[in-house]
Design a protein around this motif. Structure first.
Motif, short mmCIF file in Angstrom:
data_model
loop_
_atom_site.label_atom_id
_atom_site.label_comp_id
_atom_site.label_asym_id
_atom_site.label_seq_id
_atom_site.Cartn_x
_atom_site.Cartn_y
_atom_site.Cartn_z
N ARG A 55 -6.23 0.58 -5.73
CA ARG A 55 -4.80 0.33 -5.53
C ARG A 55 -4.61 -0.78 -4.50
O ARG A 55 -5.51 -1.12 -3.74
CB ARG A 55 -4.09 1.59 -5.05
CG ARG A 55 -4.54 2.08 -3.69
CD ARG A 55 -3.72 3.26 -3.20
NE ARG A 55 -4.14 3.71 -1.87
CZ ARG A 55 -5.05 4.64 -1.66
NH1 ARG A 55 -5.64 5.23 -2.68
NH2 ARG A 55 -5.38 4.99 -0.41
N TYR A 56 -3.39 -1.36 -4.52
CA TYR A 56 -3.01 -2.33 -3.50
C TYR A 56 -2.48 -1.58 -2.28
O TYR A 56 -1.69 -0.65 -2.41
CB TYR A 56 -1.93 -3.28 -4.03
CG TYR A 56 -2.47 -4.39 -4.90
CD1 TYR A 56 -3.11 -5.49 -4.35
CD2 TYR A 56 -2.31 -4.33 -6.29
CE1 TYR A 56 -3.60 -6.51 -5.15
CE2 TYR A 56 -2.81 -5.35 -7.10
CZ TYR A 56 -3.45 -6.44 -6.52
OH TYR A 56 -3.94 -7.44 -7.30
N GLU A 57 -2.92 -2.00 -1.09
CA GLU A 57 -2.49 -1.36 0.16
C GLU A 57 -1.84 -2.40 1.07
O GLU A 57 -2.29 -3.56 1.12
CB GLU A 57 -3.69 -0.72 0.87
CG GLU A 57 -4.36 0.39 0.06
CD GLU A 57 -5.58 0.96 0.76
OE1 GLU A 57 -6.02 0.35 1.77
OE2 GLU A 57 -6.09 2.00 0.31
N ALA A 58 -0.81 -2.01 1.78
CA ALA A 58 -0.12 -2.92 2.68
C ALA A 58 -1.06 -3.35 3.81
O ALA A 58 -1.81 -2.54 4.37
CB ALA A 58 1.12 -2.24 3.27
N VAL A 59 -1.04 -4.65 4.12
CA VAL A 59 -1.91 -5.19 5.17
C VAL A 59 -1.19 -5.12 6.51
O VAL A 59 -0.16 -5.74 6.71
CB VAL A 59 -2.30 -6.65 4.86
CG1 VAL A 59 -3.15 -7.23 6.01
CG2 VAL A 59 -3.06 -6.74 3.55
N ASN A 60 -1.74 -4.32 7.43
CA ASN A 60 -1.25 -4.29 8.81
C ASN A 60 -2.32 -4.94 9.69
O ASN A 60 -3.37 -5.41 9.19
CB ASN A 60 -0.94 -2.86 9.26
CG ASN A 60 -2.12 -1.92 9.02
OD1 ASN A 60 -3.29 -2.33 9.03
ND2 ASN A 60 -1.82 -0.65 8.80
N GLU A 61 -2.09 -4.98 10.99
CA GLU A 61 -3.04 -5.66 11.88
C GLU A 61 -4.40 -4.97 11.87
O GLU A 61 -5.45 -5.62 11.96
CB GLU A 61 -2.47 -5.72 13.30
CG GLU A 61 -1.28 -6.66 13.43
CD GLU A 61 -0.88 -6.90 14.88
OE1 GLU A 61 -1.77 -6.79 15.75
OE2 GLU A 61 0.30 -7.19 15.14
#
Length: 596
Positions: free
Chosen positions: A577-583
């Protein structure tokens, strides 16, 4: 640029030397004076370059001359790959040619020759003639080599289809080659069923491997294994006109990461050139055994790897699919001395837990491309591999280069002291438009040492080392050629800038974009390597005053969430799945803790 001044400095020095001798000055004084003029005009920099690079460049010249002389020899004899292979069979009739790791089956050179003869006889029975094309769509196996080799014996050209392709991309590749028939592996019957109704009814279909009678019937396919088992193994009749050294051998497709794959034309002389360069540049030996875990639909596996078998008589172990956990065990099992890699294979091996087998092998050489400098030394030290043979060169290019001196991180070199022996250059490119930068005379501008640029190679269709055969599609061929590059009215090949699919920037003004739906769609339409690794979702895509997308800014910002307010997603292949990129995720990717 320093190189451009060298002929003038040399002429000035030689002129001074001649003038002094004319007035009767002794040779020793004349030489000293000429050398002084050379150094005084900046020639010491050139002398420094000569001292540092002479050994490497002379070795490169030696390899280049060996390959060039061999090419001339085969051109004069009107050789082709089947005729060269015939000589290899005579030299090594009972030596193992190909070993199939999946089954342990070994084919000697004689057995490979006989099976390819059976393929040739089958092709003739189908009514195929020189210039016809047959598509091969299967996972890697020795039979794939026998198929294209046997077809080549009667002048039929194989189209080597990437077995990861599905639906539209698969239909496109079969269609652009204008194939009259297709041979597919039983393991790909599902992919064939998806496109069967869209294939031309006149295209005959054959299957290799275990497949039920009902499934064969639903695909209107015949069992090729049965046919070849009963086919004559005599060489095809000599009345068939043989292909020449510069005629087409087969098609290999580009990756298709920036569009649909292009069918690159591989002529017989190109196949020979790539294999011969690898053999001599990296000092391979007749007793080497190569572990080939790369797909045979690609030039690295089928030419740089299998080519050493057909051309130079080496034994090649064919692996169905790369396995990081089995890699070194396989090398020990088959006594391999040379391994092939591409892309991230070496990094995958380094991520494996330590095993006794990783130092119990006989491998001395790893050949391939795409090895990152950060991985290079860790790979050689941990696995005790003495030499890395890194090279660069797309299947169709005329500007291949190779790292012959083992310099860590280098994929090759361009001689500073013999620049015209192999006319390739790095040329400056406009970062905004990606167009070649030109000077006031309309010629391309070479890069200075250390500057990035586009690698180009001067085209000479009469020279097998410098010819460019292009693609099945002539429009695609024209796009890869630039004119007025080195001098007026010349032409040059523009190297293949296609790389791994990185980020897709998507305009979503309504905020309704769904990553899960998008992923399902691309999984059905694109092979894994062509799927976007990152997504950038914006309310709108910024454009320039001339309505061109501002790609430079997007490239500069990359996937760092601190540089943009847009939502950025990363494709976690393990989670699917696509996951949101955080720091935190960004740091994990940058530090290599999260695999791409």
């Amino acid at each position: 640029m320093i190189i451009g001044k060298r002929p003038g400095l040399a002429s000035l020095s030689l002129g001074s030397l001649g003038l002094l001798r004319l007035f009767g000055v002794p040779w020793s004084w004349s030489l000293a004076a000429g050398f002084g003029v050379f150094l005084g005009t900046g020639g010491w920099k050139y002398l420094y370059i000569v001292v540092r690079t002479a050994k490497r460049d002379l070795n490169g010249l030696y390899v280049l001359l060996r390959v060039k002389i061999a090419l001339w020899h085969h051109l004069r004899r009107n050789s082709n790959i089947p005729s060269i292979f015939a000589q290899t069979v005579k030299q090594h009739p009972n030596k193992p040619a190909l070993i199939y790791d999946a089954t342990g089956e070994t084919w000697t050179f004689t057995q490979l020759d006989l099976l390819s003869n059976a393929v040739a006889q089958w092709a003739l029975a189908q009514g195929w003639a020189p210039g016809d094309v047959v598509a091969l769509f299967m996972e890697s196996r020795p039979l794939q080599v026998a198929l294209w080799l046997g077809l080549a014996k009667v002048g039929v050209e194989a189209a080597l289809i990437n077995f990861n392709l599905r639906r539209d991309a698969l239909l496109h590749c079969v269609g652009v080659s204008v194939s009259r028939g297709i041979v597919f592996g039983a393991e790909l019957a599902g992919a064939m069923l998806e496109v069967s109704s869209s294939l031309s009814p006149s295209m005959v279909r054959f299957c290799t491997g275990e497949l039920s009678v009902d499934c064969l019937a639903s695909l209107a396919a015949q069992n090729l294994d049965y046919i070849l088992a009963s086919a004559p193994t005599l060489p095809p009749p000599s009345c068939i006109p043989p292909k020449s050294f510069n005629d087409r051998l087969f098609y290999i497709y580009t990756s298709g990461t920036t569009g649909l794959p292009k069918a690159a034309i591989v002529v017989h002389s190109r196949y020979y050139r790539i294999a011969a360069f690898g053999y001599h540049a990296f000092r391979m030996r007749q007793d080497d055994i190569i572990y080939d875990c790369l797909p045979l639909y690609h030039s690295a596996g089928n030419i740089m790897g299998v080519g050493q078998c057909l051309i130079n008589g080496l034994t090649v172990v064919v692996k169905k699919k790369f396995s990081a956990s089995r890699f070194w065990e396989d090398c020990i099992k088959h006594n391999c001395t040379v391994v092939q890699y591409i892309g991230e294979i070496c990094r995958y091996l380094l991520s494996q837990p330590v095993r006794p087998s990783e130092k119990g092998h006989r491998v001395r050489l790893a050949v391939g491309n795409g090895l990152r400098p950060s991985v290079w030394e860790a790979f050689t030290e941990r696995f005790c591999v003495a030499q890395v043979g890194e090279f660069y060169g797309a299947t169709e290019c005329n500007c291949s280069i190779a790292n012959m001196d083992g310099k860590v991180g280098a994929c090759g070199f361009n001689s500073r002291i013999l620049p015209n022996v192999y006319p390739i250059r790095l040329m400056k490119v406009d970062e905004e438009t990606t167009a070649l930068v030109r000077d006031r005379h309309g010629l391309c501008v070479p890069c200075r040492p250390g500057e990035p640029g586009l690698l180009v190679g001067r085209i000479n269709q009469q020279d097998p080392l410098r010819r460019f055969d292009g693609y099945a599609n002539q429009d695609a061929t024209r796009k890869k050629i630039a004119n007025n590059v080195f001098k007026k009215n010349d032409s040059a090949y523009l190297s293949d800038v296609e790389g791994k699919a990185g980020m897709a920037a998507i305009a979503d003004p309504t905020g309704t974009f769904d990553c899960d739906v998008f992923l399902r769609e691309v999984q059905q339409a694109l092979p894994p390597y062509a799927r976007p690794v990152f997504l950038r979702i914006s309310p709108q895509v910024d454009t320039t005053g001339t309505f061109k997308i501002q790609k430079t800014r997007l490239q500069r910002e990359g996937y760092d969430p601190r540089l943009s307010t847009d939502q950025i997603y990363f494709l976690n292949s393990r989670a699917g799945r696509y996951e949101a990129v955080n720091e935190e995720l960004h740091s994990a990717i940058v530090e290599g803790r999260m695999a791409l």
